[in-house]
Design a protein around this motif. Structure first.
Motif, PDB file in Angstrom:
ATOM      1  N   UNK A   1      90.931  25.577  13.895  1.00 47.37           N
ATOM      2  CA  UNK A   1      91.210  26.695  12.995  1.00 47.37           C
ATOM      3  C   UNK A   1      89.998  27.014  12.123  1.00 47.37           C
ATOM      4  N   UNK A   2      89.091  26.063  11.992  1.00 49.58           N
ATOM      5  CA  UNK A   2      87.934  26.218  11.108  1.00 49.58           C
ATOM      6  C   UNK A   2      86.796  27.012  11.748  1.00 49.58           C
ATOM      7  N   UNK A   3      86.905  27.347  13.036  1.00 45.95           N
ATOM      8  CA  UNK A   3      85.778  27.934  13.764  1.00 45.95           C
ATOM      9  C   UNK A   3      85.212  29.184  13.086  1.00 45.95           C
ATOM     10  N   UNK A   4      83.925  29.176  12.849  1.00 46.80           N
ATOM     11  CA  UNK A   4      83.149  30.273  12.252  1.00 46.80           C
ATOM     12  C   UNK A   4      83.438  30.502  10.770  1.00 46.80           C
ATOM     13  N   UNK A   5      84.353  29.747  10.202  1.00 41.06           N
ATOM     14  CA  UNK A   5      84.727  29.957   8.795  1.00 41.06           C
ATOM     15  C   UNK A   5      84.971  28.623   8.098  1.00 41.06           C
ATOM     16  N   UNK A   6      83.985  27.728   8.147  1.00 42.70           N
ATOM     17  CA  UNK A   6      84.164  26.412   7.543  1.00 42.70           C
ATOM     18  C   UNK A   6      84.499  26.561   6.057  1.00 42.70           C
ATOM     19  N   UNK A   7      85.498  25.818   5.657  1.00 44.68           N
ATOM     20  CA  UNK A   7      85.894  25.805   4.252  1.00 44.68           C
ATOM     21  C   UNK A   7      87.156  26.581   3.953  1.00 44.68           C
TER      22      UNK A   7
ATOM     23  N   UNK B   1      74.319  24.780   2.610  1.00 48.50           N
ATOM     24  CA  UNK B   1      74.093  25.980   3.418  1.00 48.50           C
ATOM     25  C   UNK B   1      74.043  25.535   4.875  1.00 48.50           C
ATOM     26  N   UNK B   2      74.993  25.995   5.688  1.00 47.87           N
ATOM     27  CA  UNK B   2      75.111  25.492   7.055  1.00 47.87           C
ATOM     28  C   UNK B   2      73.927  25.873   7.934  1.00 47.87           C
ATOM     29  N   UNK B   3      73.114  26.815   7.530  1.00 46.73           N
ATOM     30  CA  UNK B   3      71.931  27.127   8.355  1.00 46.73           C
ATOM     31  C   UNK B   3      70.896  26.014   8.270  1.00 46.73           C
ATOM     32  N   UNK B   4      71.020  25.147   7.263  1.00 50.35           N
ATOM     33  CA  UNK B   4      70.117  24.011   7.143  1.00 50.35           C
ATOM     34  C   UNK B   4      70.648  22.774   7.872  1.00 50.35           C
ATOM     35  N   UNK B   5      71.811  22.899   8.516  1.00 51.22           N
ATOM     36  CA  UNK B   5      72.355  21.726   9.205  1.00 51.22           C
ATOM     37  C   UNK B   5      71.958  21.778  10.679  1.00 51.22           C
ATOM     38  N   UNK B   6      72.191  20.701  11.394  1.00 49.75           N
ATOM     39  CA  UNK B   6      71.670  20.540  12.748  1.00 49.75           C
ATOM     40  C   UNK B   6      72.365  21.443  13.763  1.00 49.75           C
ATOM     41  N   UNK B   7      71.643  21.748  14.819  1.00 48.31           N
ATOM     42  CA  UNK B   7      72.084  22.653  15.877  1.00 48.31           C
ATOM     43  C   UNK B   7      73.397  22.195  16.515  1.00 48.31           C
ATOM     44  N   UNK B   8      73.451  20.940  16.944  1.00 51.08           N
ATOM     45  CA  UNK B   8      74.537  20.488  17.818  1.00 51.08           C
ATOM     46  C   UNK B   8      75.887  20.552  17.122  1.00 51.08           C
ATOM     47  N   UNK B   9      75.952  20.054  15.912  1.00 50.93           N
ATOM     48  CA  UNK B   9      77.196  20.054  15.135  1.00 50.93           C
ATOM     49  C   UNK B   9      77.439  21.432  14.517  1.00 50.93           C
ATOM     50  N   UNK B  10      76.431  21.957  13.854  1.00 50.73           N
ATOM     51  CA  UNK B  10      76.608  23.201  13.106  1.00 50.73           C
ATOM     52  C   UNK B  10      76.976  24.390  13.972  1.00 50.73           C
ATOM     53  N   UNK B  11      76.305  24.541  15.133  1.00 50.05           N
ATOM     54  CA  UNK B  11      76.575  25.699  15.975  1.00 50.05           C
ATOM     55  C   UNK B  11      77.906  25.575  16.705  1.00 50.05           C
ATOM     56  N   UNK B  12      78.395  24.354  16.893  1.00 49.95           N
ATOM     57  CA  UNK B  12      79.727  24.203  17.494  1.00 49.95           C
ATOM     58  C   UNK B  12      80.790  24.838  16.611  1.00 49.95           C
TER      59      UNK B  12
ATOM     60  N   UNK C   1      72.491  33.814  13.394  1.00 50.85           N
ATOM     61  CA  UNK C   1      72.271  35.157  13.921  1.00 50.85           C
ATOM     62  C   UNK C   1      73.571  35.756  14.462  1.00 50.85           C
ATOM     63  N   UNK C   2      74.428  34.909  15.048  1.00 54.78           N
ATOM     64  CA  UNK C   2      75.697  35.374  15.623  1.00 54.78           C
ATOM     65  C   UNK C   2      76.795  35.542  14.579  1.00 54.78           C
ATOM     66  N   UNK C   3      76.712  34.778  13.492  1.00 54.40           N
ATOM     67  CA  UNK C   3      77.796  34.746  12.509  1.00 54.40           C
ATOM     68  C   UNK C   3      77.238  34.823  11.090  1.00 54.40           C
ATOM     69  N   UNK C   4      76.490  35.884  10.765  1.00 55.94           N
ATOM     70  CA  UNK C   4      75.887  35.961   9.427  1.00 55.94           C
ATOM     71  C   UNK C   4      76.920  36.005   8.309  1.00 55.94           C
ATOM     72  N   UNK C   5      78.062  36.672   8.568  1.00 52.87           N
ATOM     73  CA  UNK C   5      79.092  36.764   7.527  1.00 52.87           C
ATOM     74  C   UNK C   5      79.678  35.385   7.218  1.00 52.87           C
ATOM     75  N   UNK C   6      79.934  34.604   8.281  1.00 52.26           N
ATOM     76  CA  UNK C   6      80.488  33.272   8.080  1.00 52.26           C
ATOM     77  C   UNK C   6      79.541  32.368   7.315  1.00 52.26           C
ATOM     78  N   UNK C   7      78.259  32.412   7.671  1.00 46.94           N
ATOM     79  CA  UNK C   7      77.273  31.584   6.976  1.00 46.94           C
ATOM     80  C   UNK C   7      77.143  31.990   5.511  1.00 46.94           C
ATOM     81  N   UNK C   8      77.181  33.276   5.267  1.00 45.41           N
ATOM     82  CA  UNK C   8      77.040  33.744   3.891  1.00 45.41           C
ATOM     83  C   UNK C   8      78.248  33.332   3.051  1.00 45.41           C
ATOM     84  N   UNK C   9      79.430  33.409   3.625  1.00 43.58           N
ATOM     85  CA  UNK C   9      80.636  33.053   2.870  1.00 43.58           C
ATOM     86  C   UNK C   9      80.683  31.566   2.557  1.00 43.58           C
ATOM     87  N   UNK C  10      80.184  30.729   3.479  1.00 43.40           N
ATOM     88  CA  UNK C  10      80.258  29.282   3.264  1.00 43.40           C
ATOM     89  C   UNK C  10      79.121  28.755   2.405  1.00 43.40           C
ATOM     90  N   UNK C  11      78.135  29.573   2.117  1.00 44.24           N
ATOM     91  CA  UNK C  11      76.968  29.130   1.343  1.00 44.24           C
ATOM     92  C   UNK C  11      77.386  28.815  -0.092  1.00 44.24           C
TER      93      UNK C  11
END
Length: 708
Positions: free
Chosen positions: A541-547, A606-617, A623-633
């Motif tokens: 349920x958390x996909x693309x919207x952590x938190x 800020x999830x853009x500073x976290x690792x590829x394997x875990x963070x992108x899952x 680049x694909x989910x700018x709104x999600x990254x901005x909201x979770x920052x």
């Protein structure tokens, strides 16, 4: 109150009524070293190819017959020292069978024949070795030095498998930052004729600067850290032939930075099976490769998802079969077992549980049954089951409620079962797998019986969507329901973790129990959606919207606490580490006025500073989910801080790098917001050892001083 509270059960464990000893924070944090966690039989394990089990008692190994429960043999330290003069204490066993035991002694692997009391084999390897893996059939050990891979056998301590000077290429170590169930980088073939190994090329991965302050002057220590949306590693799989001393690589193009995981050998050593996952982590190809040529033979099957696919287990072949294997998959909503052939034919779905299978223990001698572990119907527990391979019918073998850790004997006749629950510190039994008869061989004393401590209770709440949410409440000693108590909410809340379990202390760390009584606090923890062992819908349920869902569920817990007459609703604090640090800061800043105080350790800001394997899952790329990254920052909300907040970070954290906390502090200065910060010099992602006493003391003092 809008939420409906459902008390499925409240299990209360009274740790003590009239005890006089006070449990300090220092004793609690160092509890493992001070005997404050339940004792167990040391090094307890099955003797391979027998029905004897072995454990360590003082300075001897004790062999016991599982059928009669009688001691049949002992091996003393003194007897071993006659053959191994440098041995100072009983070694940690790597293998034990009906005639010999294998252990590491300095920079050698020793095989000791305990029937003849003589050395059977000695393999010496380089003293600088890391990542060592011994194989009894090959009579060899694989190991790494720096970024290269080597093998040692009885005649040669250092056979070079790789001789690569480029420091960007790493061989024989875990890849993909140990995601996808990866725990090592070498894989011996079933008969020991080959060694498969992972290799990664980190040329595309950015250097991340960490600073060693213990040099004069301080020095730079770069690590490779692939951040979400940026360059990642390129993986390869090599196959080393011990007979020809040559290596081939599987013919796989990973220039697209896709993942190679769950490496498995077929029993005939002719093929290697590999789960290949696209970087977007929503498509798996399970492929077979020829060991002789390295070429792909076939794609056995594919799995896709609109959220993520995450295979974490190797194939497990059925006994006496080179073609049929069991595969773990969440495709039906829960982790279950599916039987496939090496030609890609789905034979059947073996298990069809609405709960999570977590492990395959092995099979019985007749190959009629497979033994598995799983949660069973209560996700807070862990049990062992016998499943008929033909019909799928199953039998639960662990009877008592709680968390069971089991080991299966070689022939599948017996289980060693060690379990705990809120009322049981630890009990160890031998269980017959045919009839389920259980014989207790060890019962641990309550190590806290002399201490004046409170109670631990389980409560089940209903989330806004009707989901059951499991919680744990720790109350102080001499609890008085007519009083008002402050609360500390301890949170993790992220994937692959479960805080509330029906085990000793309910899964809580001992410092929480100590703090509750020392400071007269309620300690509360809730496993929100996104956490482990509840099935794919609950977890994804958390996909693309952590938190978002996590915060919603944690606030359900807050509403419940406020409904209790003995809770001081104006004195609620929150604390967590890592993903829990992300949750702590998010809860504090996105819900001003709910919490007075927050202490966040190693927080993802800020999830853009976290690792590829875990963070992108979980978030896709920035680049694909700018709104999600901005909201979770988290830094976006620092201006809304209402109360006191302490951020703690290890100065050389290679997991949640210090940049996370630094950017939060930078934004706090920009917004003229006062927050507190503390760093642990030269500590990584966790503060360990005696320094952890300092950490927990600092966190607890900050909460007590400010949660007013």
């Amino acid at each position: 109150m809008k939420k409906i509270i459902s008390f499925l059960f409240i299990c209360t464990f009274i740790l003590g009524y009239s005890q006089q000893k006070e449990l300090t924070i220092e004793d609690a944090v160092l509890g493992y070293y001070k005997g404050l966690y339940p004792a167990s039989l040391t090094s307890l394990q099955w003797v391979e190819n027998s029905t004897n089990y072995i454990f360590q008692k003082e300075n001897e190994f004790v062999f016991t017959d599982a059928k009669t429960n009688k001691i049949v043999k002992k091996i003393t330290l003194e007897a071993l020292q006659k053959q191994y003069l440098t041995l100072k204490k009983l070694p940690r066993l790597q293998e034990i069978n009906s005639s010999s035991l294998t252990f590491r002694n300095g920079n050698s692997i020793e095989v000791f024949n305990y029937i003849t009391n003589s050395k059977s084999n000695t393999i010496t390897f380089d003293e600088h070795a890391n990542n060592s893996e011994f194989n009894s059939k090959a009579k060899a050990i694989a190991y790494t030095i720096d970024n290269n891979l080597f093998i040692a056998n009885a005649t040669n301590p250092k056979i070079a498998v790789t001789k690569i000077e480029d420091k960007n290429i790493v061989s024989g170590q875990a890849i993909h930052r140990s995601e996808f169930g990866i725990v090592k980088g070498t894989f011996w073939s079933p008969e020991g004729n080959y060694l498969a190994f992972y290799q990664k090329d980190e040329t595309n991965v950015s250097d991340y600067p960490l600073v060693d302050i213990n040099t004069y002057p301080a020095t730079l220590k770069n690590i490779k850290y692939p951040m979400a949306g940026q360059g990642s590693e390129m993986a390869k799989i090599g196959i080393f032939n011990l007979k020809t001393q040559s290596t081939i690589y599987l013919d796989i193009d990973t220039s697209d930075e896709h993942y190679l995981t769950n490496l498995s050998w077929t029993p005939d050593e002719k093929h290697v099976l590999v789960a290949e996952i696209n970087r977007g982590q929503n498509h798996v190809w399970y492929n077979s490769y020829s060991v002789e040529t390295g070429k792909k033979v076939t794609t056995l099957f594919e799995e896709t998802s609109d959220k993520w696919t995450e295979p974490e287990f190797d194939a497990v072949f059925l006994p006496k079969s080179t073609t049929n294997f069991l595969w773990f998959s969440e495709r039906g909503g829960f982790m279950n077992l599916y039987q496939y052939t090496t030609e890609g034919k789905l034979v059947k779905q073996l298990t069809k549980f609405n709960w999570v299978v977590t492990e395959i223990l092995g099979f019985d001698a007749s190959a009629k049954n497979v033994f598995i572990t799983g949660t069973g119907v209560d996700a807070r527990e862990s049990h062992t089951f016998k499943v008929n391979l033909k019909t799928g019918k199953y039998t639960k073998l662990t009877a008592e409620n709680g968390t069971h850790y089991t080991q299966l004997s070689s022939n599948g006749t017996y289980l060693i079962d060690s379990y705990s629950n809120l009322n049981t510190p630890r009990k160890t039994s031998i269980i017959t797998t045919k009839k389920g008869k259980s014989t207790v061989i060890y019962t641990a004393e309550n190590p806290l019986k002399e201490y004046n401590l409170g109670t631990t209770e389980f409560v089940t709440l209903k989330g806004n969507d009707g989901t059951d949410l499991y919680t744990r409440i720790i109350k102080p000693a001499n609890f008085d329901a007519s009083k008002k108590y402050p609360v500390l909410i301890y949170v993790y809340g992220g994937p692959h973790a479960q805080m509330v379990t029906n085990s000793w202390l309910g899964g809580a760390s001992l410092w929480m129990t100590a703090f509750s009584t020392l400071e007269d606090y309620i300690i509360f923890t809730l496993d929100n959606r996104g956490s482990a062992n509840r099935g794919f819908a609950f977890e994804s349920i958390i996909h693309r919207n952590l938190g978002d869902a996590e915060i919603e569920d944690q606030l359900t817990g807050v509403d419940y606490l406020k409904s209790l007459n003995y809770v001081d609703s104006n004195r609620i604090a929150v604390n967590g580490w890592s993903y829990g640090g992300f949750m702590t800061t998010s809860l504090m800043l996105r819900n001003p006025g709910v919490f007075t105080t927050a202490v966040a350790g190693g927080p993802v800001i800020d999830w853009k500073y976290y690792e590829v394997m875990y963070g992108e899952r979980y978030m896709d790329t920035p680049q694909e989910n700018p709104e999600g990254y901005e909201k979770t920052k988290v830094a976006n909300y620092i201006k809304d801080l209402d109360g006191k907040m302490l951020i703690i970070h290890g100065s050389v954290d290679p997991v949640v790098v210090p940049q996370h906390s630094m950017t939060l502090l930078q934004e706090a200065v920009k917004q003229k917001t006062q927050i507190d910060f503390f760093t642990y010099p030269m500590h990584e992602h966790n503060v360990r050892g005696v320094d952890r006493v300092h950490l927990v003391t600092k966190m607890m003092n900050y909460i007590v001083e400010n949660n007013k």
